[in-house]
Design a protein around this motif. Sequence first.
Motif, PDB file in Angstrom:
ATOM      1  N   PRO B 223       0.772  -1.261  -0.022  1.00 40.53           N
ATOM      2  CA  PRO B 223       0.005   0.057  -0.029  1.00 40.53           C
ATOM      3  C   PRO B 223       0.886   1.167  -0.030  1.00 40.53           C
ATOM      4  O   PRO B 223       0.440   2.188  -0.522  1.00 40.53           O
ATOM      5  CB  PRO B 223      -0.702  -0.005   1.123  1.00 40.53           C
ATOM      6  CG  PRO B 223      -0.364  -1.289   1.949  1.00 40.53           C
ATOM      7  CD  PRO B 223       0.367  -2.254   1.141  1.00 40.53           C
ATOM      8  N   SER B 226       1.845   2.171  -3.396  1.00 43.77           N
ATOM      9  CA  SER B 226       0.580   2.489  -4.522  1.00 43.77           C
ATOM     10  C   SER B 226       0.326   3.974  -3.772  1.00 43.77           C
ATOM     11  O   SER B 226      -0.107   4.623  -4.780  1.00 43.77           O
ATOM     12  CB  SER B 226      -0.460   1.687  -4.372  1.00 43.77           C
ATOM     13  OG  SER B 226      -1.154   1.669  -3.020  1.00 43.77           O
ATOM     14  N   LYS B 235      -6.620   2.908  -4.747  1.00 44.52           N
ATOM     15  CA  LYS B 235      -7.980   2.366  -4.611  1.00 44.52           C
ATOM     16  C   LYS B 235      -8.307   1.371  -5.834  1.00 44.52           C
ATOM     17  O   LYS B 235      -8.455   0.294  -5.852  1.00 44.52           O
ATOM     18  CB  LYS B 235      -9.054   3.451  -4.643  1.00 44.52           C
ATOM     19  CG  LYS B 235     -10.126   2.721  -3.744  1.00 44.52           C
ATOM     20  CD  LYS B 235     -11.334   4.058  -3.510  1.00 44.52           C
ATOM     21  CE  LYS B 235     -12.447   3.682  -4.056  1.00 44.52           C
ATOM     22  NZ  LYS B 235     -13.299   4.861  -3.733  1.00 44.52           N
ATOM     23  N   SER B 236      -7.701   1.973  -7.138  1.00 45.98           N
ATOM     24  CA  SER B 236      -8.068   1.478  -8.269  1.00 45.98           C
ATOM     25  C   SER B 236      -6.976   0.130  -8.518  1.00 45.98           C
ATOM     26  O   SER B 236      -7.262  -0.643  -9.451  1.00 45.98           O
ATOM     27  CB  SER B 236      -8.087   2.410  -9.473  1.00 45.98           C
ATOM     28  OG  SER B 236      -6.691   2.624  -9.955  1.00 45.98           O
ATOM     29  N   LEU B 237      -5.984   0.107  -7.707  1.00 46.98           N
ATOM     30  CA  LEU B 237      -4.814  -1.092  -7.918  1.00 46.98           C
ATOM     31  C   LEU B 237      -5.480  -1.958  -6.745  1.00 46.98           C
ATOM     32  O   LEU B 237      -4.601  -3.120  -6.493  1.00 46.98           O
ATOM     33  CB  LEU B 237      -3.639  -0.527  -7.391  1.00 46.98           C
ATOM     34  CG  LEU B 237      -3.050   0.317  -8.624  1.00 46.98           C
ATOM     35  CD1 LEU B 237      -1.711   0.985  -8.232  1.00 46.98           C
ATOM     36  CD2 LEU B 237      -2.809  -0.683  -9.613  1.00 46.98           C
ATOM     37  N   GLY B 238      -6.678  -1.789  -6.149  1.00 50.16           N
ATOM     38  CA  GLY B 238      -7.102  -2.778  -5.121  1.00 50.16           C
ATOM     39  C   GLY B 238      -6.882  -2.833  -3.670  1.00 50.16           C
ATOM     40  O   GLY B 238      -7.012  -3.809  -3.114  1.00 50.16           O
ATOM     41  N   ILE B 239      -6.320  -1.700  -3.512  1.00 53.36           N
ATOM     42  CA  ILE B 239      -5.778  -1.259  -2.214  1.00 53.36           C
ATOM     43  C   ILE B 239      -6.918  -1.026  -1.164  1.00 53.36           C
ATOM     44  O   ILE B 239      -7.864  -0.119  -1.617  1.00 53.36           O
ATOM     45  CB  ILE B 239      -4.709  -0.286  -1.917  1.00 53.36           C
ATOM     46  CG1 ILE B 239      -3.433  -0.675  -2.818  1.00 53.36           C
ATOM     47  CG2 ILE B 239      -4.173   0.057  -0.561  1.00 53.36           C
ATOM     48  CD1 ILE B 239      -2.758  -1.803  -2.278  1.00 53.36           C
ATOM     49  N   ASN B 240      -7.199  -1.764  -0.219  1.00 49.75           N
ATOM     50  CA  ASN B 240      -8.126  -1.257   0.924  1.00 49.75           C
ATOM     51  C   ASN B 240      -7.763  -0.094   1.722  1.00 49.75           C
ATOM     52  O   ASN B 240      -6.801  -0.204   2.445  1.00 49.75           O
ATOM     53  CB  ASN B 240      -8.496  -2.406   1.655  1.00 49.75           C
ATOM     54  CG  ASN B 240      -9.625  -1.983   2.710  1.00 49.75           C
ATOM     55  OD1 ASN B 240      -9.915  -0.911   2.961  1.00 49.75           O
ATOM     56  ND2 ASN B 240     -10.238  -3.069   3.245  1.00 49.75           N
ATOM     57  N   ILE B 241      -7.842   1.114   1.159  1.00 49.05           N
ATOM     58  CA  ILE B 241      -7.437   2.496   1.594  1.00 49.05           C
ATOM     59  C   ILE B 241      -7.518   2.395   3.217  1.00 49.05           C
ATOM     60  O   ILE B 241      -6.631   2.795   4.127  1.00 49.05           O
ATOM     61  CB  ILE B 241      -8.070   3.534   1.085  1.00 49.05           C
ATOM     62  CG1 ILE B 241      -8.039   3.589  -0.431  1.00 49.05           C
ATOM     63  CG2 ILE B 241      -7.709   4.893   1.600  1.00 49.05           C
ATOM     64  CD1 ILE B 241      -6.591   3.895  -0.945  1.00 49.05           C
TER      65      ILE B 241
END
Lengths: 265, 343
Positions: B223, B226, B235-241
Amino acid sequence: MTNSEKHIVLQTDNLAIGYQSKKQQTVIASNINVSVEKGKFVALLGKNGIGKSTLLRTISKVQKPLQGSVKIKQKKLSAYNNQELSTTLSLVLTERLPLSQLTVFELVALGRQPYTNWIDKLTPDHLKKILWAIEQTEIGHLKDKRFYELSDGQLQRVLIARALAQDTEIIILDEPTAHLDIHHTFKVFSLLKKLVENTGKTIIISTHEVNLAIQLADEFILLSEKEIYTGTSQELINQNAFEELFPKELISFNKTLEQFVIKKN
Amino acid sequence: MNLSKTYTIQFLLLSVLLIVFFIANISLGSVTIPLEEIFNILSGGISIKDSWETIILNYRLPKAITAILVGSGLSISGLLMQTLFRNPLAGPFVLGISSGASLGVALLILGSGIFGGAFLILIFSNWGLAIAASTGSFLVLSAVIIAANRVRNTMSILIIGLMFGSLTSSVISVLAYFSDAEQIQQYLFWSFGSLGNLTWTELTVFGTIYLIGILGTFFVIKPLNSFLLGENYAKSLGINIKRSRNIILLITSILTGVITAFSGPIAFIGLAVPHLAKMLFSTSNHKVLLPAVALIGAIILLICDSIAQLPTSEFTLPINAITSLFGAPIVIWLLVRKKKIYV
């Protein structure tokens, strides 16, 4: 399910977009019913402030719809989690990147994050995808440069490469040619066109380059104050949709030339 | 093709420097002990003088280890904050997190006089200070984050951090006003910062909590990298912000909290060291930066501590004064230098 429905990758159903604050709701556009087929190059047109970016942000789950729903590959967008969505849909945004020392290669490699392990290790498979994306966008010579050293046109291609490395069925780009000269604008458009043809990906862009889009895009979504038009350029011309795009005092749409021209008095 | 740059030379050099300054730190002090005797004692041999053995094993060695933990921990916290806020001026001190830890400790030390009884037991337990300081830093950090979510402007976030800092110090002043001289003195000495005076038991507690924080950083490398593209891309890379941000905050407050508890509020290291690392390694990749800031932070605090004990003198200067003397010029230099400052 009919055959054409099977190929629809993105669909909106009675969608209303805008902003919701505690006190009030600001609706920017409503009753949006569009569907996008797989493997199409789609241009989203509309004058400034009509809601192009808001629509793109809504169909990419950056912001919530006010009403209605978005379906991606027959599944409701709200049912996707970030991880799932990241392997289906990638973005190229207009926002400036925070100033860091990321190189072009590292930036493109970040596109592999949805697939890498917990410590972000790049396997040979990942490297292959990254190098393919770099090759497709012709940025190999920039690989070791830092992203802030690039021109706007180069940076745009790097961001497209990053989205390609993410290997998603749909790529959404918000005004990818906003700061580019006519040469680089054309370069970005033809690159996107080529990618749609070679990879079968669906690419949706918002743009103000109407004249260029008419020549290159397969499908259009045209937002006007009266209504929302969808279809091929010919269908839109027949519906007189382009005339709705801008106020008529200064420029008008010439149907034979298929482009906007300045009104002469 | 140079796909992933390696930094073997830099890391090797820093590791050698760390060992050199570690030894130098142990060999310096009011009592002169020959170098071969130091090696002899460190390798478990028996020294000619009993007193030397006591000095090295029970005083200088724990202090040098503390310096390494404090230096690396604060630098890592600073790096995490700079990336999370995407602001080169973020750091545990600037954002008021150290002040939060101070408030926790002040409530414990000064509050015991006012509220009496129950707190007294806590003061003397090793965990008491650590828990109070960590809680304090976590609370302030959470408040900063809540504010940060509302304003989104990085300059405002820094100002809000400074405001929280001054809020906590005024609460401390009020507490001090109602406390007796003895407790105020106790708190004042703590606030000067000190790397010494830690027993092996305390160091074990310190080290354990520190390790938990460090282990946590491995899980946020992805994270963090990213976040370099901004929140929407992350977020668009799938990270749970939300989850990533909470873990980063938790790690920072654990590290800053435990460090501040055992060594006092130490300024500038957390802000300055990440920039040194970014310059030396010229990368933004956290897989490289995290070990780099840890090494550089440890080395710099060892140096600062060696200066603080004024070699061959009986006096020891407060460590906080030395780090500020060293850190402030670096920050000024960073700002005056027209080059880019990276997140």
